[in-house]
Scaffold this motif. Structure first.
Motif, PDB file in Angstrom:
ATOM      1  N   MET A  95       0.801  -1.207  -0.052  1.00 25.00           N
ATOM      2  CA  MET A  95       0.067  -0.053  -0.034  1.00 25.00           C
ATOM      3  C   MET A  95       0.977   1.356  -0.207  1.00 25.00           C
ATOM      4  O   MET A  95       2.178   1.082   0.485  1.00 25.00           O
ATOM      5  CB  MET A  95      -1.037  -0.021   1.217  1.00 25.00           C
ATOM      6  CG  MET A  95      -0.314  -0.062   2.709  1.00 25.00           C
ATOM      7  SD  MET A  95      -1.518  -0.339   3.778  1.00 25.00           S
ATOM      8  CE  MET A  95      -3.029   0.221   3.384  1.00 25.00           C
ATOM      9  N   ALA A  96       0.185   2.400  -0.375  1.00 27.67           N
ATOM     10  CA  ALA A  96       0.990   3.692  -0.449  1.00 27.67           C
ATOM     11  C   ALA A  96       0.046   4.801  -0.270  1.00 27.67           C
ATOM     12  O   ALA A  96      -1.222   4.684  -0.592  1.00 27.67           O
ATOM     13  CB  ALA A  96       1.876   3.792  -1.549  1.00 27.67           C
ATOM     14  N   ILE A  97       0.512   5.887   0.183  1.00 24.61           N
ATOM     15  CA  ILE A  97      -0.442   7.084   0.595  1.00 24.61           C
ATOM     16  C   ILE A  97       0.321   8.256  -0.087  1.00 24.61           C
ATOM     17  O   ILE A  97       1.552   8.352  -0.149  1.00 24.61           O
ATOM     18  CB  ILE A  97      -0.723   7.335   2.099  1.00 24.61           C
ATOM     19  CG1 ILE A  97      -1.576   8.343   2.061  1.00 24.61           C
ATOM     20  CG2 ILE A  97       0.588   7.585   2.813  1.00 24.61           C
ATOM     21  CD1 ILE A  97      -2.278   8.478   3.437  1.00 24.61           C
ATOM     22  N   SER A  98      -0.424   9.084  -0.817  1.00 26.97           N
ATOM     23  CA  SER A  98       0.161  10.209  -1.315  1.00 26.97           C
ATOM     24  C   SER A  98       0.815  11.323  -0.332  1.00 26.97           C
ATOM     25  O   SER A  98      -0.018  11.382   0.907  1.00 26.97           O
ATOM     26  CB  SER A  98      -1.063  10.827  -2.045  1.00 26.97           C
ATOM     27  OG  SER A  98      -1.904  11.218  -1.600  1.00 26.97           O
ATOM     28  N   SER A  99       1.611  12.219  -0.571  1.00 25.47           N
ATOM     29  CA  SER A  99       2.340  12.977   0.245  1.00 25.47           C
ATOM     30  C   SER A  99       1.349  14.014   0.880  1.00 25.47           C
ATOM     31  O   SER A  99       1.257  14.611   2.145  1.00 25.47           O
ATOM     32  CB  SER A  99       3.532  13.712  -0.168  1.00 25.47           C
ATOM     33  OG  SER A  99       3.200  14.394  -1.592  1.00 25.47           O
ATOM     34  N   ASP A 100       0.108  14.190   0.317  1.00 23.89           N
ATOM     35  CA  ASP A 100      -0.840  15.365   0.716  1.00 23.89           C
ATOM     36  C   ASP A 100      -1.942  14.654   1.275  1.00 23.89           C
ATOM     37  O   ASP A 100      -2.808  15.257   1.967  1.00 23.89           O
ATOM     38  CB  ASP A 100      -1.306  16.188  -0.517  1.00 23.89           C
ATOM     39  CG  ASP A 100      -2.045  15.443  -1.570  1.00 23.89           C
ATOM     40  OD1 ASP A 100      -1.927  13.918  -1.519  1.00 23.89           O
ATOM     41  OD2 ASP A 100      -2.407  15.848  -2.737  1.00 23.89           O
ATOM     42  N   LYS A 117       6.534  11.623  -4.474  1.00 27.90           N
ATOM     43  CA  LYS A 117       6.453  12.668  -3.507  1.00 27.90           C
ATOM     44  C   LYS A 117       6.010  14.137  -4.149  1.00 27.90           C
ATOM     45  O   LYS A 117       6.684  14.513  -4.965  1.00 27.90           O
ATOM     46  CB  LYS A 117       7.738  13.028  -2.503  1.00 27.90           C
ATOM     47  CG  LYS A 117       7.373  13.664  -1.380  1.00 27.90           C
ATOM     48  CD  LYS A 117       8.556  13.898  -0.484  1.00 27.90           C
ATOM     49  CE  LYS A 117       8.378  14.578   0.905  1.00 27.90           C
ATOM     50  NZ  LYS A 117       9.670  14.443   1.687  1.00 27.90           N
ATOM     51  N   GLY A 118       4.951  14.829  -3.520  1.00 24.79           N
ATOM     52  CA  GLY A 118       4.674  15.965  -4.204  1.00 24.79           C
ATOM     53  C   GLY A 118       3.780  16.110  -5.528  1.00 24.79           C
ATOM     54  O   GLY A 118       3.396  17.111  -5.919  1.00 24.79           O
ATOM     55  N   SER A 165      10.200   5.501  -3.785  1.00 26.16           N
ATOM     56  CA  SER A 165      10.343   6.577  -4.632  1.00 26.16           C
ATOM     57  C   SER A 165      10.436   7.858  -3.710  1.00 26.16           C
ATOM     58  O   SER A 165       9.848   7.460  -2.448  1.00 26.16           O
ATOM     59  CB  SER A 165       9.445   6.612  -5.609  1.00 26.16           C
ATOM     60  OG  SER A 165       8.261   7.109  -5.128  1.00 26.16           O
ATOM     61  N   LEU A 166      11.001   8.761  -3.952  1.00 23.89           N
ATOM     62  CA  LEU A 166      10.790  10.049  -3.292  1.00 23.89           C
ATOM     63  C   LEU A 166      10.388  11.170  -4.290  1.00 23.89           C
ATOM     64  O   LEU A 166       9.560  10.937  -4.946  1.00 23.89           O
ATOM     65  CB  LEU A 166      12.310  10.337  -2.613  1.00 23.89           C
ATOM     66  CG  LEU A 166      12.573   9.468  -1.524  1.00 23.89           C
ATOM     67  CD1 LEU A 166      14.065   9.986  -0.969  1.00 23.89           C
ATOM     68  CD2 LEU A 166      11.630   9.533  -0.329  1.00 23.89           C
ATOM     69  N   SER A 167      11.187  12.399  -4.166  1.00 21.64           N
ATOM     70  CA  SER A 167      10.718  13.483  -5.041  1.00 21.64           C
ATOM     71  C   SER A 167      11.119  13.099  -6.488  1.00 21.64           C
ATOM     72  O   SER A 167      10.291  13.907  -7.404  1.00 21.64           O
ATOM     73  CB  SER A 167      11.342  14.822  -4.533  1.00 21.64           C
ATOM     74  OG  SER A 167      10.837  14.862  -3.236  1.00 21.64           O
ATOM     75  N   ARG A 168      12.079  12.769  -6.876  1.00 24.61           N
ATOM     76  CA  ARG A 168      12.811  12.545  -8.306  1.00 24.61           C
ATOM     77  C   ARG A 168      11.865  11.828  -9.112  1.00 24.61           C
ATOM     78  O   ARG A 168      11.019  11.068  -8.716  1.00 24.61           O
ATOM     79  CB  ARG A 168      13.986  12.112  -8.454  1.00 24.61           C
ATOM     80  CG  ARG A 168      15.155  13.297  -7.636  1.00 24.61           C
ATOM     81  CD  ARG A 168      16.440  12.485  -7.825  1.00 24.61           C
ATOM     82  NE  ARG A 168      17.443  13.493  -7.222  1.00 24.61           N
ATOM     83  CZ  ARG A 168      18.970  13.111  -7.161  1.00 24.61           C
ATOM     84  NH1 ARG A 168      19.290  11.726  -7.462  1.00 24.61           N
ATOM     85  NH2 ARG A 168      19.639  13.923  -6.700  1.00 24.61           N
ATOM     86  N   GLU A 169      11.706  11.892 -10.421  1.00 22.94           N
ATOM     87  CA  GLU A 169      10.867  11.017 -11.273  1.00 22.94           C
ATOM     88  C   GLU A 169      11.829   9.916 -11.571  1.00 22.94           C
ATOM     89  O   GLU A 169      11.989   9.521 -12.695  1.00 22.94           O
ATOM     90  CB  GLU A 169      10.655  11.854 -12.575  1.00 22.94           C
ATOM     91  CG  GLU A 169       9.615  11.347 -13.395  1.00 22.94           C
ATOM     92  CD  GLU A 169       9.092  12.123 -14.688  1.00 22.94           C
ATOM     93  OE1 GLU A 169       8.188  11.842 -15.301  1.00 22.94           O
ATOM     94  OE2 GLU A 169       9.874  13.227 -14.941  1.00 22.94           O
TER      95      GLU A 169
END
Length: 476
Positions: A200-205, A246-247, A286-290
């Motif tokens: 599972m994953a949740i968006s940063s917002d 992220k973001g 993953s983090l902020s980079r594409e």
């Protein structure tokens, strides 16, 4: 020898006479005059300002009143329009300078805050919590397989082999929402999963929650209300990894079908598929980079996927199956394998920066000992603190580590005893607590079962003491 005549000044008298006549007889009063010499490659444009250099033709000066008087309505409109545009340009430049100054000021303050935060994260000294301070949240009937924490550290979302999803309140430990799992064969009428949820994953917002199951499905939920929104299909094997960039609301998914897929959740759309692994993918982050990183299971590779370039970097180093992966920052990551090893990597190096073998010890009868599998890893982002969780045994533990200088070493900090399979680990964004999802079975299979273990979520507080300034200076 006859001296050559400069073509630029050839027949000067004739041309200057023409200029004089044009200057005297031009009723428009224009300040720019042109003199052309026919059939010559040296024709030039000569401004009226340059005529004062000629001793033959004196410059005729026009007063401002004469120019204004001789100006046609069209020329006046053009002149006023130019003046207006110049004023607008000056105003915009002044405004841009003010905005730039304010932006630099804000950026400076943010940079100071980031430096202060990184200092705190770098030099925090964690101490073991008391057993009485560890909370256990129970609600799932079968082993916990995955969990995430909202970016504001207020909520925990967990999923299990019973196909259910639970939203928890961190402060009170109460269940806020329960999405029940369905039975096999009820896919057409049940809203939710009908097979083991693996990731599972949740968006940063905090807007979207994504879950993936053994039935090759990805479900998208509204995180606040747990309302079902979309269903993504396309993978040909169990979905084993999910992560939001992220973001953004770009979602990356990994599967046992050895592929990575990219989705746009806002548009409810599939974007592309990437291939490269030679075996089932067991983890993704993953983090902020594409880009994203993946663990390739039994192909023993770690891969960095550059989504925009549709390229990948391949890393090797583990001797066993790589079952879990987590990014520490944009440049470094941690992995765990079923040979009991934990490794730190740099995206710029093909081999691990360091590896701790048998990180959680060994188990079994004398002469037949085997290392504990590393079933999960976690990282407190942009810090030097990481954690790993072992596979099921009576003396399983969550081990916290401190990364050495330049991530070239791992030093054990302390361990927290937990009985069972530690299938998932997550640090809170603030670094105030660590959450472990524990079950009686491994999340990816049923190789063995620990009846004594309890299926639950362990909330481990991270107690800290202020850093010694002298130690901080020595570390720098």
């Amino acid at each position: 020898m006859k001296k050559k005549e400069n073509p630029k000044f050839a027949k000067k008298g004739k041309n200057t006479a023409v200029l004089k006549r044009k200057a005297d007889g031009d009723s428009g009063g224009k300040s720019k005059l042109r003199a052309k010499k026919p059939n010559s490659k040296h024709n030039e444009e000569i401004s009226s300002d340059s005529e004062t250099e000629s001793p033959v033709v004196p410059r005729k000066r026009h007063s401002k009143e004469e120019i204004d008087y001789e100006e046609t309505p069209q020329e006046k409109k053009l002149r006023l329009a130019k003046l207006y545009l110049e004023q607008l340009k000056e105003e915009e430049e002044d405004k841009a300078e003010e905005d730039s100054f304010e932006t630099d000021l804000i950026a400076g303050r943010l940079q100071e805050d980031v430096v202060r935060l990184l200092y705190v994260l770098k030099y925090i000294i964690l101490i073991p919590p008391d057993a009485s301070e560890i909370r256990v949240l129970r609600g799932h009937k079968l082993p916990i397989t995955c969990l995430v924490i909202s970016s504001d550290d207020k909520f925990i979302f967990s999923a299990a082999k019973d196909c259910s999803i639970i939203k928890w309140d961190v402060e009170t430990g109460k269940k806020l929402h329960i999405i029940p799992g369905g039975r096999k064969g009820t896919e057409d009428r049940h809203v939710g999963h009908t097979a083991h949820i693996l990731c599972m994953a949740i968006s940063s917002d905090g807007k979207y929650l994504a879950t993936g199951d053994v039935n090759k499905l990805i479900m998208i939920w509204e995180a606040e209300t747990c309302k079902h929104l979309y269903k993504f299909t396309g993978h040909k094997g169990p979905v084993s990894g999910l992560s939001f960039r992220k973001g953004t609301h770009d979602l990356y998914s990994a599967s046992h079908d050895r592929s990575i897929k990219v989705w746009n959740v806002d548009e409810n759309a599939y974007v592309e598929t990437l291939f490269g692994h030679q075996d089932a993918i067991t983890g993704l982050d993953s983090l902020s980079r594409e880009c994203c990183v993946t663990a390739g299971g039994r192909d023993r590779s770690v891969r960095v996927w550059k989504i925009a370039e549709e390229s990948q970097l391949v890393f090797h180093g583990h001797e066993g199956s790589i079952d879990c992966i987590q990014l520490i920052n944009e440049e470094h990551m941690i992995t765990g394998a079923d040979d009991g090893s934990v490794s730190l990597w740099s995206v710029n190096k093909k081999k691990p920066l360091c590896t701790v073998k048998q990180a959680h010890g060994r188990h079994g009868d004398a002469g037949l000992e085997q290392p504990h599998w590393v079933a999960s890893v976690a990282a407190l982002q942009n810090s030097d603190t990481v954690a790993s969780g072992a596979s099921g045994s009576h003396n399983s533990q969550v081990q916290l580590w401190k990364c050495g200088q330049n991530y070239r070493g791992l030093q054990p900090l302390f361990s927290v005893p937990v009985s069972g399979f530690i299938n998932s680990l997550k640090f809170s964004s603030s670094g105030q607590f660590l959450v472990a999802g524990v079950g009686q079975e491994h999340r990816l299979g049923r190789w063995w079962r620990l009846k004594e273990a309890k299926n639950g979520i362990y909330v481990i507080p991270l107690k800290r003491k202020p850093p010694n300034p002298e130690e901080a200076k020595m570390t720098e």
